[in-house]
Design a protein around this motif. Structure first.
Motif, PDB file in Angstrom:
ATOM      1  N   PHE A  51       1.187  -3.154  11.743  1.00 16.66           N
ATOM      2  CA  PHE A  51       0.747  -4.523  12.021  1.00 16.66           C
ATOM      3  C   PHE A  51       1.247  -5.522  10.978  1.00 16.66           C
ATOM      4  O   PHE A  51       1.319  -6.714  11.247  1.00 16.66           O
ATOM      5  N   GLY A  52       1.578  -5.041   9.817  1.00 18.89           N
ATOM      6  CA  GLY A  52       2.252  -5.847   8.826  1.00 18.89           C
ATOM      7  C   GLY A  52       1.547  -7.119   8.425  1.00 18.89           C
ATOM      8  O   GLY A  52       0.314  -7.222   8.432  1.00 18.89           O
ATOM      9  N   ASP A  53       2.355  -8.134   8.099  1.00 19.37           N
ATOM     10  CA  ASP A  53       1.821  -9.384   7.550  1.00 19.37           C
ATOM     11  C   ASP A  53       1.021 -10.192   8.564  1.00 19.37           C
ATOM     12  O   ASP A  53       0.244 -11.060   8.177  1.00 19.37           O
ATOM     13  N   ARG A  54       1.195  -9.922   9.856  1.00 17.74           N
ATOM     14  CA  ARG A  54       0.398 -10.700  10.815  1.00 17.74           C
ATOM     15  C   ARG A  54      -1.080 -10.280  10.771  1.00 17.74           C
ATOM     16  O   ARG A  54      -1.945 -11.021  11.225  1.00 17.74           O
ATOM     17  N   LEU A  55      -1.356  -9.094  10.216  1.00 16.61           N
ATOM     18  CA  LEU A  55      -2.736  -8.646  10.041  1.00 16.61           C
ATOM     19  C   LEU A  55      -3.287  -9.118   8.701  1.00 16.61           C
ATOM     20  O   LEU A  55      -4.376  -9.703   8.642  1.00 16.61           O
ATOM     21  N   ALA A  56      -2.569  -8.852   7.628  1.00 15.76           N
ATOM     22  CA  ALA A  56      -3.051  -9.201   6.287  1.00 15.76           C
ATOM     23  C   ALA A  56      -1.878  -9.254   5.319  1.00 15.76           C
ATOM     24  O   ALA A  56      -0.909  -8.493   5.454  1.00 15.76           O
ATOM     25  N   MET A  57      -2.006 -10.122   4.332  1.00 16.67           N
ATOM     26  CA  MET A  57      -0.948 -10.245   3.335  1.00 16.67           C
ATOM     27  C   MET A  57      -0.924  -9.057   2.391  1.00 16.67           C
ATOM     28  O   MET A  57       0.117  -8.705   1.847  1.00 16.67           O
ATOM     29  N   ARG A  58      -2.085  -8.422   2.187  1.00 13.83           N
ATOM     30  CA  ARG A  58      -2.161  -7.235   1.325  1.00 13.83           C
ATOM     31  C   ARG A  58      -2.801  -6.111   2.114  1.00 13.83           C
ATOM     32  O   ARG A  58      -3.853  -6.294   2.726  1.00 13.83           O
ATOM     33  N   ARG A  59      -2.167  -4.945   2.092  1.00 16.31           N
ATOM     34  CA  ARG A  59      -2.651  -3.809   2.876  1.00 16.31           C
ATOM     35  C   ARG A  59      -2.647  -2.572   1.974  1.00 16.31           C
ATOM     36  O   ARG A  59      -1.594  -2.206   1.435  1.00 16.31           O
ATOM     37  N   VAL A  60      -3.817  -1.949   1.828  1.00 13.29           N
ATOM     38  CA  VAL A  60      -3.973  -0.866   0.859  1.00 13.29           C
ATOM     39  C   VAL A  60      -4.742   0.289   1.502  1.00 13.29           C
ATOM     40  O   VAL A  60      -5.671   0.072   2.290  1.00 13.29           O
ATOM     41  N   VAL A  61      -4.383   1.514   1.137  1.00 20.75           N
ATOM     42  CA  VAL A  61      -5.085   2.713   1.608  1.00 20.75           C
ATOM     43  C   VAL A  61      -5.694   3.427   0.404  1.00 20.75           C
ATOM     44  O   VAL A  61      -5.039   3.619  -0.619  1.00 20.75           O
ATOM     45  N   HIS A  62      -6.967   3.813   0.536  1.00 24.61           N
ATOM     46  CA  HIS A  62      -7.689   4.524  -0.515  1.00 24.61           C
ATOM     47  C   HIS A  62      -8.228   5.835   0.051  1.00 24.61           C
ATOM     48  O   HIS A  62      -8.559   5.921   1.239  1.00 24.61           O
ATOM     49  N   ASP A  63      -8.368   6.838  -0.815  1.00 23.17           N
ATOM     50  CA  ASP A  63      -9.017   8.076  -0.403  1.00 23.17           C
ATOM     51  C   ASP A  63     -10.277   8.340  -1.217  1.00 23.17           C
ATOM     52  O   ASP A  63     -10.798   9.451  -1.235  1.00 23.17           O
ATOM     53  N   GLU A  64     -10.788   7.297  -1.865  1.00 21.16           N
ATOM     54  CA  GLU A  64     -12.004   7.414  -2.682  1.00 21.16           C
ATOM     55  C   GLU A  64     -12.781   6.113  -2.553  1.00 21.16           C
ATOM     56  O   GLU A  64     -12.220   5.018  -2.599  1.00 21.16           O
ATOM     57  N   CYS A  65     -14.095   6.233  -2.360  1.00 23.23           N
ATOM     58  CA  CYS A  65     -14.912   5.069  -2.022  1.00 23.23           C
ATOM     59  C   CYS A  65     -14.966   4.057  -3.168  1.00 23.23           C
ATOM     60  O   CYS A  65     -15.003   2.850  -2.919  1.00 23.23           O
ATOM     61  N   GLY A  66     -14.971   4.515  -4.406  1.00 26.87           N
ATOM     62  CA  GLY A  66     -15.059   3.604  -5.535  1.00 26.87           C
ATOM     63  C   GLY A  66     -13.898   2.634  -5.587  1.00 26.87           C
ATOM     64  O   GLY A  66     -14.085   1.418  -5.756  1.00 26.87           O
TER      65      GLY A  66
END
Length: 276
Positions: A51-66
């Motif tokens: 979805f790229g920049d049309r969704l959000a300017m910054r896109r991050v994936v985490h595997d830990e809730c903190g």
């Protein structure tokens, strides 16, 4: 108005939510963060990058809730199943982020429900229950204020949608030639025994008469191709029946496609200038 969105899960429902948002957002969000299980980071990254920049300017994936919460999401949408509500719900609400849960059946557990409410109060946040796969929830909540006399939910799905549930031990799902009712009981019992299929029952109960006063029937019907949800209500203000025929998710036939769009609607209602 939200600028930073968190999503728990990277499966079919998350795909539906993000796809709808990328098309309907008036402008890209500041950030979208995904919380996934260890080992699923690549899958989450691929989903966001579609979805790229049309969704959000910054896109991050985490595997830990903190680290996920360190991104300071304004709103988090759970799209990962009952376990994710119990595992992450309190932390999200305590951090001050509103939480939309698709897996409403999880809070048929009174202990978890109470803990989530307490966490929301501590964090000054809201626990939000979307309508999910069923319609008429607004009318049901309004009718509750007048006094409810009877609420019944009937869930009717093709036999394949009940595979992997207790229904397999009760019915020959592959051999059915006519509709078979395999469960009649309370919404609490339905959510407990059929957690992947009874989120609607829990939503109807929590919006209306409660988990123990809402009656539920679950039916395997070989004559239909789509999930059918029916809510019948009798109250001091009105009597009505809502029937909704939903297309099953291609990623998971136990889940109605409408459920993902319902979550997307909750997000959009916190972004758009006009809310319906």
């Amino acid at each position: 108005m939200i600028r930073r969105l968190g999503i728990i899960g990277a499966g079919g429902m998350s795909d539906t939510v993000l796809s709808a948002l990328s098309e309907a957002l008036p402008a890209p969000l500041e950030a979208v963060s995904l919380l996934v299980r260890p080992g699923r980071q690549e899958e989450g990254t691929a989903l966001l990058e579609r979805f790229g920049d049309r969704l959000a300017m910054r896109r991050v994936v985490h595997d830990e809730c903190g680290s996920f919460l360190a991104d300071a999401p304004d709103l988090v949408a759970e799209c990962a199943g009952h376990g994710a509500v119990g595992e992450h719900g309190e932390a999200v609400l305590s951090a001050g982020a509103d939480l939309v849960i698709a897996s409403t059946g999880a809070i048929s557990d009174d202990g978890l429900h109470d803990r989530l409410k307490a966490a929301a109060e501590r964090g000054g946040a809201q626990l939000i229950l979307p309508a999910g796969a069923v319609g008429g929830i607004d009318a049901l909540v309004a009718a509750r204020l007048s006094g409810l006399e009877d609420v019944t939910y009937t869930g009717r799905k093709p036999p394949r949608a009940w595979r992997g549930t207790r229904a397999e031990a009760l019915l020959d799902l592959d051999g059915l030639t006519e509709p078979a009712t395999f469960f009649e009981g309370t919404a609490r019992e339905a959510a407990r025994d059929y957690p992947q299929n009874a989120n609607v029952a829990a939503t109807v109960a929590l919006a209306g008469a409660g988990m123990d006063a809402t009656r539920v029937r679950l039916i395997a019907d070989p004559g239909i191709a789509r999930n059918l949800h029916e809510v019948s209500v009798r109250s001091s203000a009105a009597e009505f029946t809502i029937r909704l025929e939903g297309r099953p998710s291609s990623a998971n036939p136990k889940t109605s496609l409408t459920a993902g769009y319902s979550v997307a609607r909750e997000v959009l209602n916190r972004v758009l200038p006009v809310v319906v």
